[in-house]
Write a protein that holds these residues in place. Structure first.
Motif, PDB file in Angstrom:
ATOM      1  N   THR A 172      61.239  63.203  91.171  1.00 45.63           N
ATOM      2  CA  THR A 172      62.402  62.346  91.394  1.00 45.63           C
ATOM      3  C   THR A 172      63.246  62.250  90.125  1.00 45.63           C
ATOM      4  O   THR A 172      62.754  62.458  89.020  1.00 45.63           O
ATOM      5  N   GLY A 173      64.524  61.945  90.314  1.00 45.55           N
ATOM      6  CA  GLY A 173      65.451  61.789  89.197  1.00 45.55           C
ATOM      7  C   GLY A 173      66.211  63.052  88.830  1.00 45.55           C
ATOM      8  O   GLY A 173      67.021  63.038  87.894  1.00 45.55           O
ATOM      9  N   PHE A 174      66.005  64.152  89.563  1.00 41.77           N
ATOM     10  CA  PHE A 174      66.653  65.418  89.205  1.00 41.77           C
ATOM     11  C   PHE A 174      68.170  65.372  89.380  1.00 41.77           C
ATOM     12  O   PHE A 174      68.916  65.916  88.557  1.00 41.77           O
ATOM     13  N   ALA A 175      68.662  64.782  90.461  1.00 40.42           N
ATOM     14  CA  ALA A 175      70.113  64.746  90.690  1.00 40.42           C
ATOM     15  C   ALA A 175      70.809  63.980  89.565  1.00 40.42           C
ATOM     16  O   ALA A 175      71.841  64.424  89.033  1.00 40.42           O
ATOM     17  N   HIS A 176      70.254  62.836  89.188  1.00 44.81           N
ATOM     18  CA  HIS A 176      70.813  62.076  88.075  1.00 44.81           C
ATOM     19  C   HIS A 176      70.675  62.845  86.765  1.00 44.81           C
ATOM     20  O   HIS A 176      71.583  62.825  85.915  1.00 44.81           O
ATOM     21  N   PHE A 177      69.577  63.542  86.588  1.00 47.91           N
ATOM     22  CA  PHE A 177      69.383  64.363  85.394  1.00 47.91           C
ATOM     23  C   PHE A 177      70.510  65.388  85.265  1.00 47.91           C
ATOM     24  O   PHE A 177      71.059  65.587  84.177  1.00 47.91           O
ATOM     25  N   PHE A 178      70.872  66.006  86.390  1.00 43.68           N
ATOM     26  CA  PHE A 178      71.927  67.022  86.341  1.00 43.68           C
ATOM     27  C   PHE A 178      73.303  66.413  86.115  1.00 43.68           C
ATOM     28  O   PHE A 178      74.197  67.085  85.592  1.00 43.68           O
ATOM     29  N   GLU A 179      73.476  65.166  86.492  1.00 43.54           N
ATOM     30  CA  GLU A 179      74.729  64.498  86.147  1.00 43.54           C
ATOM     31  C   GLU A 179      74.947  64.552  84.636  1.00 43.54           C
ATOM     32  O   GLU A 179      76.083  64.724  84.161  1.00 43.54           O
ATOM     33  N   HIS A 180      73.876  64.441  83.872  1.00 41.25           N
ATOM     34  CA  HIS A 180      73.950  64.531  82.410  1.00 41.25           C
ATOM     35  C   HIS A 180      73.986  65.987  81.948  1.00 41.25           C
ATOM     36  O   HIS A 180      74.795  66.355  81.088  1.00 41.25           O
ATOM     37  N   LEU A 181      73.099  66.795  82.494  1.00 41.53           N
ATOM     38  CA  LEU A 181      72.948  68.164  82.004  1.00 41.53           C
ATOM     39  C   LEU A 181      74.224  68.984  82.165  1.00 41.53           C
ATOM     40  O   LEU A 181      74.516  69.861  81.349  1.00 41.53           O
ATOM     41  N   MET A 182      74.994  68.694  83.201  1.00 45.84           N
ATOM     42  CA  MET A 182      76.187  69.497  83.485  1.00 45.84           C
ATOM     43  C   MET A 182      77.284  69.295  82.439  1.00 45.84           C
ATOM     44  O   MET A 182      78.310  69.984  82.486  1.00 45.84           O
ATOM     45  N   PHE A 183      77.093  68.369  81.518  1.00 44.47           N
ATOM     46  CA  PHE A 183      78.031  68.203  80.415  1.00 44.47           C
ATOM     47  C   PHE A 183      77.557  68.912  79.147  1.00 44.47           C
ATOM     48  O   PHE A 183      78.239  68.873  78.125  1.00 44.47           O
ATOM     49  N   GLU A 184      76.398  69.541  79.200  1.00 45.72           N
ATOM     50  CA  GLU A 184      75.840  70.201  78.024  1.00 45.72           C
ATOM     51  C   GLU A 184      76.691  71.374  77.553  1.00 45.72           C
ATOM     52  O   GLU A 184      76.790  71.652  76.365  1.00 45.72           O
ATOM     53  N   GLY A 185      77.269  72.090  78.488  1.00 46.72           N
ATOM     54  CA  GLY A 185      78.025  73.284  78.154  1.00 46.72           C
ATOM     55  C   GLY A 185      77.766  74.366  79.185  1.00 46.72           C
ATOM     56  O   GLY A 185      77.005  74.177  80.145  1.00 46.72           O
ATOM     57  N   THR A 186      78.402  75.502  79.004  1.00 42.82           N
ATOM     58  CA  THR A 186      78.264  76.604  79.947  1.00 42.82           C
ATOM     59  C   THR A 186      78.176  77.915  79.175  1.00 42.82           C
ATOM     60  O   THR A 186      78.186  77.933  77.943  1.00 42.82           O
ATOM     61  N   VAL A 228      67.845  60.528  79.586  1.00 39.82           N
ATOM     62  CA  VAL A 228      67.660  59.821  80.856  1.00 39.82           C
ATOM     63  C   VAL A 228      66.429  58.919  80.819  1.00 39.82           C
ATOM     64  O   VAL A 228      66.420  57.861  81.459  1.00 39.82           O
ATOM     65  N   ILE A 229      65.400  59.304  80.068  1.00 35.79           N
ATOM     66  CA  ILE A 229      64.228  58.433  79.941  1.00 35.79           C
ATOM     67  C   ILE A 229      64.595  57.168  79.184  1.00 35.79           C
ATOM     68  O   ILE A 229      64.192  56.059  79.548  1.00 35.79           O
ATOM     69  N   GLU A 230      65.409  57.315  78.157  1.00 28.02           N
ATOM     70  CA  GLU A 230      65.859  56.146  77.407  1.00 28.02           C
ATOM     71  C   GLU A 230      66.794  55.285  78.265  1.00 28.02           C
ATOM     72  O   GLU A 230      66.748  54.045  78.194  1.00 28.02           O
ATOM     73  N   GLU A 231      67.627  55.925  79.075  1.00 24.02           N
ATOM     74  CA  GLU A 231      68.510  55.175  79.970  1.00 24.02           C
ATOM     75  C   GLU A 231      67.707  54.318  80.947  1.00 24.02           C
ATOM     76  O   GLU A 231      68.055  53.163  81.213  1.00 24.02           O
ATOM     77  N   LYS A 232      66.637  54.886  81.477  1.00 25.32           N
ATOM     78  CA  LYS A 232      65.798  54.108  82.394  1.00 25.32           C
ATOM     79  C   LYS A 232      65.202  52.898  81.681  1.00 25.32           C
ATOM     80  O   LYS A 232      65.158  51.797  82.241  1.00 25.32           O
ATOM     81  N   LYS A 233      64.763  53.085  80.464  1.00 26.76           N
ATOM     82  CA  LYS A 233      64.195  51.960  79.715  1.00 26.76           C
ATOM     83  C   LYS A 233      65.227  50.850  79.521  1.00 26.76           C
ATOM     84  O   LYS A 233      64.946  49.666  79.724  1.00 26.76           O
ATOM     85  N   GLN A 234      66.438  51.241  79.124  1.00 24.00           N
ATOM     86  CA  GLN A 234      67.451  50.256  78.786  1.00 24.00           C
ATOM     87  C   GLN A 234      68.045  49.581  80.014  1.00 24.00           C
ATOM     88  O   GLN A 234      68.280  48.371  80.024  1.00 24.00           O
ATOM     89  N   ARG A 235      68.313  50.372  81.061  1.00 30.44           N
ATOM     90  CA  ARG A 235      69.033  49.826  82.208  1.00 30.44           C
ATOM     91  C   ARG A 235      68.120  49.243  83.286  1.00 30.44           C
ATOM     92  O   ARG A 235      68.561  48.422  84.082  1.00 30.44           O
ATOM     93  N   TYR A 236      66.878  49.674  83.325  1.00 32.51           N
ATOM     94  CA  TYR A 236      65.986  49.266  84.406  1.00 32.51           C
ATOM     95  C   TYR A 236      64.746  48.526  83.882  1.00 32.51           C
ATOM     96  O   TYR A 236      64.453  47.421  84.331  1.00 32.51           O
ATOM     97  N   ILE A 247      67.573  56.846  89.624  1.00 35.77           N
ATOM     98  CA  ILE A 247      67.059  56.995  88.260  1.00 35.77           C
ATOM     99  C   ILE A 247      65.746  57.766  88.254  1.00 35.77           C
ATOM    100  O   ILE A 247      65.422  58.437  87.275  1.00 35.77           O
ATOM    101  N   GLY A 248      64.997  57.706  89.348  1.00 35.75           N
ATOM    102  CA  GLY A 248      63.757  58.467  89.445  1.00 35.75           C
ATOM    103  C   GLY A 248      62.649  57.914  88.571  1.00 35.75           C
ATOM    104  O   GLY A 248      62.724  56.813  88.036  1.00 35.75           O
ATOM    105  N   ASP A 249      61.612  58.717  88.450  1.00 34.67           N
ATOM    106  CA  ASP A 249      60.425  58.360  87.685  1.00 34.67           C
ATOM    107  C   ASP A 249      60.457  59.126  86.362  1.00 34.67           C
ATOM    108  O   ASP A 249      60.542  60.358  86.341  1.00 34.67           O
ATOM    109  N   ALA A 250      60.386  58.387  85.264  1.00 31.26           N
ATOM    110  CA  ALA A 250      60.435  59.030  83.948  1.00 31.26           C
ATOM    111  C   ALA A 250      59.325  60.056  83.773  1.00 31.26           C
ATOM    112  O   ALA A 250      59.517  61.092  83.123  1.00 31.26           O
ATOM    113  N   GLU A 251      58.162  59.786  84.362  1.00 30.71           N
ATOM    114  CA  GLU A 251      57.048  60.735  84.233  1.00 30.71           C
ATOM    115  C   GLU A 251      57.342  62.037  84.961  1.00 30.71           C
ATOM    116  O   GLU A 251      56.903  63.107  84.535  1.00 30.71           O
TER     117      GLU A 251
END
Length: 445
Positions: free
Chosen positions: A68-82, A149-157, A184-188
């Motif tokens: 779980t959390g892959f779709a949200h992960f890609f929301e971030h990853l897609m800004f990494e570059g191409t 995203v793991i840090e985001e889960k800690k801070q926001r949830y 947000i999914g599961d950090a693990e």
């Protein structure tokens, strides 16, 4: 204090946008490329700006239960570059061109957009095509975004008062459907995922035949079509069968009650009622029912429980407009010294009053006026129009709902609202959670 609490509620719950339309019809043109990409063009020459957005039909419900959390992960990853944009430069390119950009993820879709000066149309289209076809899904970016995203889960949830309300609620409201986990999914799951799993997720979902491209604003159609064909026409269609869950959740089968202890000062009452899918026949009556109960300071719950009886600091009902049957969630904060059970009883009494009482003409007209106002105000914003066009095609394959959905609200009667309350706001169809301060845990055990 009340303003701070409402600010918190805004952060916790982001209600979905209804399809938007004003007094004038929103005109658009739509067509498909050979690779399956659906294109929607909406011209508005009011201001020299253009919105370029891509909605992918992938959200948290498309994930595997163990990842779980892959779709949200890609929301971030897609800004990494191409392949053709160096790491970290994507946002910088947009900002240097005078534009803004962002993205967001829901249970059902992921949405990326840029708002650019009109003369940067080609740049905006190229940028979105780059991450559709050439996104960097490599070890460096994956490692970076795992930490983010793991840090985001800690801070926001995890470390925010009431932060895990949706996590705690949804896992009790659903047992089979993937709505049982949140975006947000599961950090693990994120921590344990291997690089190839992220690449496989990208290859399945971030393909033209699982996306809709919307260009809205000040542009010329012929020019836009030329750039779209240039940058998107050569992207190959995805060849995998896209993973889509069924709307197969069985009835709740009886009230689910539980207590959650949290690092909070004030207790809270959560009621989550199972509700119909967005766009279904009953959805519009349920939405108006929610507005009648909780749509502003003149709503029934606020007037009765906050103003008159002074039992609550806040009572808010949030329908969750998901693609499949979802929930409407009530969040209530008792006033200091008020027994949560007394407040819950009063909440239930107001719901029963809807079922067994009357809806007068003035209240009913106010509801209709409220919806009309939302449509008119929403249609004034270019971003909202682009979002609604993309959403209506993605979920319903009916882009013109941007103009016609208002009629579905207008068709709702007083009896429809009462019947929706009787059908959905029932004891056997809800999850009830009491959020209590951690300090009370030992006293109650």
């Amino acid at each position: 204090m009340r303003q701070k609490l409402f600010g918190l509620l805004t952060l916790l719950f982001v209600p979905g946008l209804i399809a938007l339309a004003g007094s004038d019809e929103i005109e658009f043109e739509e067509y498909d490329l050979d690779n399956g990409l659906h294109v929607i063009l909406h011209q508005d020459h009011t201001a020299p700006i253009v919105s370029i957005s891509v909605m992918y039909h992938v959200g948290s419900k498309n994930e595997k239960p163990s990842r779980t959390g892959f779709a949200h992960f890609f929301e971030h990853l897609m800004f990494e570059g191409t392949k053709n944009i160096d790491r970290g430069e994507y946002s910088e390119i947009v900002e240097k061109a005078g534009g803004t950009l962002n993205a967001n993820t829901s249970n059902d879709r992921t949405y990326y957009y840029e708002i650019m000066p009109s003369n940067q149309l080609e740049l905006g289209l190229w940028l979105e095509a780059e991450r559709m076809f050439h996104a960097k899904v490599d070890s460096v970016g994956i490692a970076t975004q795992k930490k983010v995203v793991i840090e985001e889960k800690k801070q926001r949830y995890d470390n925010r008062p009431y932060g895990d309300i949706m996590i705690q609620t949804m896992k009790r409201a659903f047992k089979k459907h993937p709505y049982r986990w949140t975006t947000i999914g599961d950090a693990e799951h994120i921590r344990a995922a291997e690089n190839h799993e992220f690449q496989e997720f990208y290859d399945m979902f971030y393909v033209p035949n699982n996306a809709v491209l919307v260009v809205a604003g000040d542009f010329e159609k012929d020019e836009a079509k030329k750039y779209i064909e240039k940058y998107y026409g050569t992207i190959p269609a995805g060849t995998q069968e896209i993973r889509r869950p069924e709307a197969n959740e069985p009835p709740l089968g009886g009230e689910v009650r539980d207590t959650v202890y949290d690092q909070i000062q004030l207790p809270a009452i959560i009621q989550a009622y199972r509700t119909p899918a967005m766009g279904s026949e009953d959805y519009y009556a349920v939405d108006l029912l929610a507005k009648m109960l909780s749509g502003g300071q003149s709503s029934r719950l606020h007037k009765k429980l906050v103003d008159e009886k002074e039992l609550a600091m806040a009572v808010n009902l949030f329908p969750m407009p998901f693609e499949h049957p979802s929930v409407a969630l009530t969040f209530a904060l008792p006033n200091m010294g008020v027994d949560p059970q007394k407040l819950e009883d009063a909440m239930n009494a107001e719901i029963e009053a809807v079922k067994n009482g009357t809806i007068d003409d003035r209240e009913f007209q106010k509801l209709k006026n409220q919806v009309e106002s939302e449509f008119v105000n929403g249609s004034a914003r270019l971003y909202s129009r682009a979002n609604a066009l993309a959403r209506n095609y993605t979920y319903f394959k009916n882009t013109d709902l941007v103009n016609t959905e208002i009629e579905k609200y207008r068709a709702v009667t007083k009896d429809d609202i009462k019947e929706a309350a009787k059908k959905y706001l029932t004891k056997d169809n809800r999850v009830v959670l009491y959020y209590l301060p951690e300090s009370q845990k030992q006293k109650n055990q």
